[in-house]
Design a protein around this motif. Structure first.
Motif, PDB file in Angstrom:
ATOM      1  N   ALA A 118      40.444  39.021  45.415  1.00 46.02           N
ATOM      2  CA  ALA A 118      39.819  39.164  44.107  1.00 46.02           C
ATOM      3  C   ALA A 118      38.544  38.327  44.011  1.00 46.02           C
ATOM      4  N   THR A 119      38.578  37.112  44.528  1.00 41.83           N
ATOM      5  CA  THR A 119      37.382  36.265  44.470  1.00 41.83           C
ATOM      6  C   THR A 119      36.322  36.708  45.467  1.00 41.83           C
ATOM      7  N   VAL A 160      38.337  35.378  37.706  1.00 38.98           N
ATOM      8  CA  VAL A 160      39.539  36.091  38.128  1.00 38.98           C
ATOM      9  C   VAL A 160      40.701  35.575  37.289  1.00 38.98           C
ATOM     10  N   GLY A 189      36.536  46.698  38.115  1.00 38.96           N
ATOM     11  CA  GLY A 189      37.364  45.781  38.885  1.00 38.96           C
ATOM     12  C   GLY A 189      38.703  46.382  39.253  1.00 38.96           C
ATOM     13  N   ASP A 216      40.315  41.145  38.651  1.00 35.56           N
ATOM     14  CA  ASP A 216      38.943  40.721  38.959  1.00 35.56           C
ATOM     15  C   ASP A 216      37.977  41.635  38.228  1.00 35.56           C
ATOM     16  N   ARG A 217      36.698  41.319  38.330  1.00 30.94           N
ATOM     17  CA  ARG A 217      35.650  42.079  37.646  1.00 30.94           C
ATOM     18  C   ARG A 217      34.656  42.626  38.670  1.00 30.94           C
ATOM     19  N   SER A 222      34.405  40.241  44.216  1.00 31.38           N
ATOM     20  CA  SER A 222      33.868  40.258  42.860  1.00 31.38           C
ATOM     21  C   SER A 222      32.638  39.358  42.819  1.00 31.38           C
ATOM     22  N   VAL A 262      39.148  30.875  39.173  1.00 27.08           N
ATOM     23  CA  VAL A 262      40.426  31.503  38.816  1.00 27.08           C
ATOM     24  C   VAL A 262      40.942  30.885  37.530  1.00 27.08           C
TER      25      VAL A 262
END
Length: 782
Positions: free
Chosen positions: A528-529, A538, A611, A555-556, A532, A499
């Motif tokens: 988010a973590t 993030v 994301g 996020d991606r 992804s 992060v």
């Protein structure tokens, strides 16, 4: 066709429309079937006077002109009589054309008659050219006979199409009269052939055979036509044919048939007299028969129309009665069913859910008043209403049982969660004391790891409290900086090292909302973590917006589909009731509950190029100015833990060099490095400041080593180095005095990043890396 899902009104309408439509179609068909012949009978009079009479006049004039034309071709001179006859023929044709071109005849004519009228007009158009050939003697007598006979034949074809009457007897009579007309035409052809032969003094080649065939055909058609006449007209025809003129003409025809050559003493005067008498008698008989036929057709058509009107009115009355009965019964059934549906829908969608909601809130509910029984008679519809009453009572009992079970379930969850919270708080307090007393780096790293796990356990315990409908109970008395709130949320996430804290605008969050906002952000960052790829980062950033403060978590990952995103946003905007079956989405439910408690809005939207961006809008009622660093150094254990969280191990983000006065929001979390001890070595970036690093060995002691100073350092580099050293020294003294004022055992191995370096230009001091497996301050609980 699947009619199962049709509305009851549509089904009743279809049930009624089918028979009524069939009955109406039969009525229309029968009416049309009878009305058409009646109109045909009424149109017989129009056909007779607009086509029969003018057409018969044209045929008569053409027959006379044909005889004169053949006589002229047989002689050596032009006949003045032929010129006068042509004028009379043209007048008759003009009258016929006027009738044919009029609207009355075309209106009553069918397609076949229209076609034959067009053929007749086209044949008459060829008459001027035929006359020119005759005057120029370019045709012989047989050609002239064929020319006029063709036009007369077109007229009789039109008469035949006109004779198609709906009544069988009338139709036979009309056909017989048409056949008599054809017989008269053959008699005229025979007269023209004989006149030409007499004028020339002999038969031309093939004329005698043609004459014989014409006479025989004329007699044959007359016999056939008379057989179809009514008895009275047939008797009148037989009396007419027994006259002296008919007998004399028949005898002359027989003499012509027996002799292949023209008789030398043939009495042409007697032939002309007999032929004229017979021809005129036949014509008068035909005209009288046509007039009588037209007169008889009118009463017959009137009788048919009267019968048709009576049948039509009765049929229409029957149809109207059927439609009215069907509409009345159908409307009654539809209204009763609609009433049952409306009452059932109101009970099922409004009253019963309201009763269940009030039962869940623990209120006393009068079921008889809130959900009255339905009464719609004693037939099948009333039985359906009574069956729904039973269903309603069963549903209420089930709702009461479900509410009781849910209430007990929530109490069990809340009890266990409170116990877990108490144990976790005691564990965190114990870890806090151990961390302050421990100086060994390895032991401190292990304690930090346990501290991080305990922080996550506390968040999960708070999840249970929130699911049970209670408040977590963690809060602050004074505002906390927004960046510290974000770091506190990051500290409760397992993959905190992925992060990054980006641009964060200065702001403060009121103490009463700090705990819930940290928890809300932690759930979103955890998602988010989790969703992804492990190798992606993030980003967490914050900015001031009109009406509040927005924190974005980007996020991606692969993202979410549009329907799933809309459903998630709907649940975030309107927190649903907790459903144990949806345990895979507990975080979403917890976020919705926390956001609704403080009026915070949470929205998920797609990120580019891939994301999800989770935007958290904190209203201005919860936002204040950012508190100064160290403003509450003795505000209690929770404040000290948040202060410990904000002592981040930070470095400038890659590609962004540190600058004096740079806001602390531009720092990012550094992944942890494994080490056992520390020492001071020259830095790699050449700024001349010492760095403490880990070294192996349990008994190793830190030692200072100053980096070699470059042989040629510019005044600007020296000024930056001294300025940074001065700022670091001041910051260390301030942190030391602050720690001495709270707890003498608090370790000072971690420098506190105030984010406010000295006003002297120069790079900020880069703090030392943390102990092995030591979580950065952003992962540790507030």
């Amino acid at each position: 066709m699947n009619t199962r899902d049709w509305p009851i009104r549509a089904k009743l309408t279809a049930l009624v429309i089918g028979p009524v439509t069939g009955l109406l179609a039969l009525w229309i068909f029968a009416t049309t079937l009878t009305f058409g012949p009646a109109l045909d009978l009424l149109s017989a009079r129009t056909l007779l006077y607009d086509l029969g009479r003018p057409g018969e006049a044209v045929v008569a004039e053409l027959q006379r002109e044909r005889r004169l034309s053949v006589v002229q071709l047989a002689g050596d001179r032009a006949l003045p009589e032929l010129t006068e006859q042509r004028v009379r023929t043209d007048d008759a044709i003009v009258e016929l054309r006027r009738k044919v071109d009029g609207g009355d005849l075309r209106d009553v004519a069918d397609a076949q008659l229209d076609n034959r009228l067009d053929q007749l007009v086209s044949a008459l158009d060829a008459l001027p050219a035929g006359r020119a050939f005759i005057d120029d003697r370019k045709v012989d007598r047989a050609g002239a006979v064929g020319l006029y006979s063709g036009m007369i034949g077109s007229a009789f074809q039109a008469f035949g199409a006109m004779a198609a009457l709906p009544d069988a007897q009338l139709n036979r009579e009309a056909t017989a009269l048409t056949a008599l007309g054809r017989s008269r035409e053959l008699l005229g052809q025979a007269d023209a052939l004989l006149a030409g032969a007499v004028t020339a003094g002999r038969y031309a080649e093939g004329e005698h055979e043609q004459l014989v065939r014409t006479v025989e055909n004329q007699r044959f058609l007359a016999e056939i036509a008379v057989a179809d006449l009514p008895p009275g007209e047939r008797t009148a025809y037989q009396r007419m044919t027994e006259g002296a003129g008919f007998l004399k003409l028949r005898a002359l025809q027989d003499s012509l048939i027996r002799s292949s050559a023209l008789p030398a003493r043939f009495d042409m005067r007697a032939w002309d007299t007999g032929h004229a008498e017979v021809w005129q008698s036949l014509r008068d008989f035909e005209l009288r028969g046509a007039d009588a036929l037209a007169e008889r057709s009118v009463p017959m058509a009137t009788r048919i129309l009267v019968q048709l009107a009576a049948a039509g009115v009765l049929g229409l009355i029957a149809i109207v009665v059927c439609v009215l009965v069907a509409l009345r019964v159908g409307r009654s059934l539809a209204q009763r069913l609609t009433g049952v549906r409306a009452a059932a829908t109101e009970v099922a969608e409004r009253r019963l859910p309201d009763v269940v909601a009030r039962l869940r809130r623990g209120e006393e509910v009068d079921l008889a008043r809130e959900a009255p029984e339905l009464d719609h008679g004693g037939d099948e519809i009333g039985q359906v209403a009574r069956a729904f009453n039973e269903v309603r009572r069963t549903a209420v009992r089930a709702a009461v049982d479900e509410v009781t079970l849910r209430r007990g379930f929530n109490e069990v969850i809340l009890n266990l969660a409170r116990r877990s919270q108490g144990l976790v708080h005691r564990q965190l307090a114990l870890l806090d004391r151990l961390e302050r007393r421990t100086e060994d780096p390895d032991e401190l790293a292990g304690l930090f790891q346990v501290d991080h796990l305990a922080t996550r356990l506390r968040r999960h315990a708070e999840d249970l409290v929130i699911l049970a409908g209670a408040a977590p109970g963690r809060g602050w008395r004074r505002p906390v900086a927004a960046v510290d709130v974000m770091r506190g949320a990051i500290s409760e996430v397992e993959a905190y090292d992925r992060v990054d804290v980006g641009e964060v605008a200065p702001a403060g969050v009121l103490g009463r909302a700090v705990g819930d906002v940290i928890h809300l952000l932690a759930e979103l960052i955890e998602n988010a973590t989790t969703f992804s790829p492990p190798g992606t980062r993030v980003d967490v950033s914050g900015r001031s917006v009109p009406g509040g403060y927005t924190i974005e978590i980007t996020d991606r990952g692969l993202g979410m589909s549009a329907p799933a995103l809309a459903e998630a946003n709907r649940k975030l905007a309107e927190p649903p009731e907790f459903d144990p079956a949806g345990s895979a989405r507990l975080g979403l439910f917890v976020v919705a509950r926390l956001a609704a408690r403080h009026g915070v809005r949470v929205e998920l939207r797609p990120s580019r190029p891939a994301g999800i961006v989770a935007a958290v809008f904190v209203p201005s009622e919860l936002i204040t100015d950012e508190p100064p660093v160290g403003a509450d150094a003795s505000a209690g254990p929770e404040r000290r833990r948040l202060a410990k969280v904000t002592r981040l191990t930070t470095v400038p983000r890659p590609g962004r060099p540190a600058r004096p006065g740079r806001d602390r929001s531009e720092n990012t979390v550094v992944p942890l490095q494994s080490a056992r001890a520390s020492t001071v070595e020259p830095p790699a970036d050449g700024d001349g400041l010492p760095r403490r690093i880990r070294r192996r060995g349990a008994t190793a002691r830190p030692r200072a080593a100053v980096a070699d100073t470059p042989a040629h350092r510019t005044p600007e580099e020296a000024r930056r180095a001294m300025s940074a050293l001065q700022a670091g020294t001041a910051r260390g003294r301030r942190d030391g005095s602050r720690a001495a004022g709270t707890d003498p055992t608090t370790p000072t191995t971690e420098p506190r990043d105030t984010g406010t370096p000295s006003t002297t230009a120069g790079p900020a001091v880069q703090p030392a890396p943390p102990a092995p497996d030591q979580r950065t301050a952003t992962e540790r609980d507030a």
